[in-house]
Design a protein around this motif. Structure first.
Motif, PDB file in Angstrom:
ATOM      1  N   THR A   1      -5.580   1.792 -18.475  1.00 19.27           N
ATOM      2  CA  THR A   1      -6.063   1.015 -17.354  1.00 19.27           C
ATOM      3  C   THR A   1      -5.270   1.197 -15.998  1.00 19.27           C
ATOM      4  O   THR A   1      -4.059   1.614 -16.184  1.00 19.27           O
ATOM      5  CB  THR A   1      -6.027  -0.339 -17.663  1.00 19.27           C
ATOM      6  N   ALA A   2      -5.530   0.725 -14.780  1.00 17.62           N
ATOM      7  CA  ALA A   2      -4.723   0.712 -13.719  1.00 17.62           C
ATOM      8  C   ALA A   2      -3.377  -0.196 -13.759  1.00 17.62           C
ATOM      9  O   ALA A   2      -2.361   0.231 -13.573  1.00 17.62           O
ATOM     10  CB  ALA A   2      -5.539   0.349 -12.434  1.00 17.62           C
ATOM     11  N   LYS A   3      -3.805  -1.413 -14.377  1.00 16.51           N
ATOM     12  CA  LYS A   3      -2.479  -2.144 -14.502  1.00 16.51           C
ATOM     13  C   LYS A   3      -1.285  -1.289 -15.513  1.00 16.51           C
ATOM     14  O   LYS A   3      -0.167  -1.291 -15.280  1.00 16.51           O
ATOM     15  CB  LYS A   3      -3.210  -3.400 -15.400  1.00 16.51           C
TER      16      LYS A   3
ATOM     17  N   TRP B   1       0.659  -5.699 -10.297  1.00 16.74           N
ATOM     18  CA  TRP B   1      -0.599  -4.874 -10.140  1.00 16.74           C
ATOM     19  C   TRP B   1      -1.572  -5.755  -9.615  1.00 16.74           C
ATOM     20  O   TRP B   1      -1.550  -6.977  -9.940  1.00 16.74           O
ATOM     21  CB  TRP B   1      -1.205  -4.247 -11.398  1.00 16.74           C
ATOM     22  N   HIS B   2      -2.334  -5.397  -8.680  1.00 16.95           N
ATOM     23  CA  HIS B   2      -3.512  -6.297  -8.180  1.00 16.95           C
ATOM     24  C   HIS B   2      -4.730  -5.331  -7.977  1.00 16.95           C
ATOM     25  O   HIS B   2      -4.321  -4.244  -7.226  1.00 16.95           O
ATOM     26  CB  HIS B   2      -3.094  -6.982  -7.177  1.00 16.95           C
ATOM     27  N   PRO B   3      -6.162  -5.213  -8.379  1.00 13.53           N
ATOM     28  CA  PRO B   3      -6.842  -4.459  -7.667  1.00 13.53           C
ATOM     29  C   PRO B   3      -6.947  -4.393  -6.134  1.00 13.53           C
ATOM     30  O   PRO B   3      -7.359  -3.315  -5.562  1.00 13.53           O
ATOM     31  CB  PRO B   3      -8.331  -5.209  -8.164  1.00 13.53           C
ATOM     32  N   ASP B   4      -6.587  -5.475  -5.562  1.00 15.34           N
ATOM     33  CA  ASP B   4      -6.629  -5.334  -3.812  1.00 15.34           C
ATOM     34  C   ASP B   4      -5.297  -4.643  -3.489  1.00 15.34           C
ATOM     35  O   ASP B   4      -4.326  -5.077  -3.913  1.00 15.34           O
ATOM     36  CB  ASP B   4      -6.741  -6.772  -3.208  1.00 15.34           C
TER      37      ASP B   4
ATOM     38  N   ARG C   1      -0.817  -5.501  -3.902  1.00 15.19           N
ATOM     39  CA  ARG C   1      -0.062  -4.934  -4.879  1.00 15.19           C
ATOM     40  C   ARG C   1       1.520  -4.813  -4.405  1.00 15.19           C
ATOM     41  O   ARG C   1       1.848  -4.698  -3.515  1.00 15.19           O
ATOM     42  CB  ARG C   1      -0.271  -3.186  -5.226  1.00 15.19           C
TER      43      ARG C   1
ATOM     44  N   GLU D   1      -5.294   5.494  -6.297  1.00 17.36           N
ATOM     45  CA  GLU D   1      -6.726   5.940  -6.913  1.00 17.36           C
ATOM     46  C   GLU D   1      -6.944   7.221  -7.179  1.00 17.36           C
ATOM     47  O   GLU D   1      -7.565   7.474  -8.088  1.00 17.36           O
ATOM     48  CB  GLU D   1      -7.767   5.083  -5.848  1.00 17.36           C
TER      49      GLU D   1
END
Length: 325
Positions: A129-131, A146-149, A153, A167
């Motif tokens: 995962t990204a996190k 971590w944050h999707p926005d 971050r 990304e």
């Protein structure tokens, strides 16, 4: 910048072999949208356990041995080709330095393909995962950063990784299985046996663990080993480090691992193996970049904004051992 005169670009697969699928149910397949339906019998022989290798051979190589570039877990050889923010990668750096290069996609990754599970691989793959990539594996930011926005971050102070390309970096990730270490090492061993005696192995993370083991399996064929943040190593209690007295080793570590639970638990294995090599009288260099005043490097050393500076450290070390020029 001067061009690179290439004599040959090619690829091959190495390792693996035929294995038989049995007890698979029939399926219907449509090859193209709107095309006819085919009835497929999935039982029969397939090839599994193979690794993909792409090579670039220079018209006039200067190095005394080719350079094998091995990626880390959940990654492919793409990590050596270009950085996520579009700069030339270490493949280009070392081609310019005079090395023929062999970039690998290990078993189950990228163009090596993968095999059915549970019929051949006994378990399902997992995806990073990204996190996990941000906070744990690649050490871009501390726990909870971590944050999707992207605007939310947080990074470690002075981080050298170009976070605007995160990304693009994450897009390089591929699924991986936790059950294929033996297959993967067997393919790496087969690659070293296939090439003319005398190779240099440069590996990252999980690939570093395989590189250290593969050198132990063929010390007469390996001229040097370079590992970046290796996530594992042979056990000195069961492996004879003295077999590698003719193989120089370089260990390079980035920053911000001390407060990272994964790396606090993973790093000691390579340090124990390093110490065993030193005790056996081997040529070993250990570089902790922050101790050299080079701070902010992530686990993605080949993608950080000072990646060429780190590649130059590797090149100077190889040159000092007569392996370049």
């Amino acid at each position: 910048m001067a061009g690179i005169e290439i004599a040959e670009i090619g690829s091959f697969h190495v390792g693996g072999g035929l294995t038989k699928l049995e007890g698979m149910p029939p399926r219907d397949r449509v090859s193209t949208p709107g095309g006819p339906v085919y009835h497929v019998d999935q039982n029969g022989e397939i090839v599994a356990g193979q690794m993909y290798v792409q090579f670039h051979k220079l018209a006039s190589p200067r190095a005394r041995a080719p350079l094998l570039l091995w990626h880390g877990g959940g990654m492919t050889g793409a990590c050596w080709e270009s950085t996520p923010d579009g700069r030339p990668g270490w493949q280009t750096f070392f081609l310019r330095a005079g090395f023929n290069t062999y970039v690998c996609d290990a078993v189950e990754r990228g163009r090596a393909s993968w095999a059915p599970y549970p019929q051949i691989y006994p378990e399902a793959p997992y995806f990073r995962t990204a996190k996990d990539a941000w906070e744990d594996t690649f050490r871009f930011g501390p726990r909870g950063s971590w944050h999707p926005d992207p605007t939310q971050r947080r990074t470690y102070p002075g981080l050298r990784f170009p976070v605007d390309a995160f990304e693009a970096f994450l897009a390089q990730g591929v699924p991986r299985w936790a059950c294929n270490d033996a297959r993967t090492l067997a393919a790496y061993d087969a690659l070293i046996r296939r090439l003319d005696p005398g190779v240099i192995v440069l590996a990252h993370s999980q690939g570093g663990a395989f590189a250290l083991a593969a050198a132990l399996n063929a010390p007469e064929r390996v001229r040097a080993v370079v590992v970046l943040d290796p996530s594992g190593a042979p056990d000195p209690a069961t492996s004879d480090a003295a077999r590698l007295c003719g193989v120089p080793h370089l260990f390079i570590w980035g920053d911000n691992w001390q407060d990272n639970d994964f790396w606090r638990r993973s790093r000691p294995a390579s340090e124990h193996w390093r110490d065993a090599l030193l005790a056996a009288g081997c040529d070993v260099t250990h570089i902790d970049l922050p101790q050299r005043g080079i701070t902010g490097n992530s686990h993605a050393l080949m993608a950080d904004d000072n990646s060429n500076d780190i590649a130059r450290i590797v090149l100077d070390w190889l040159t000092a051992r007569g392996l370049e020029g």
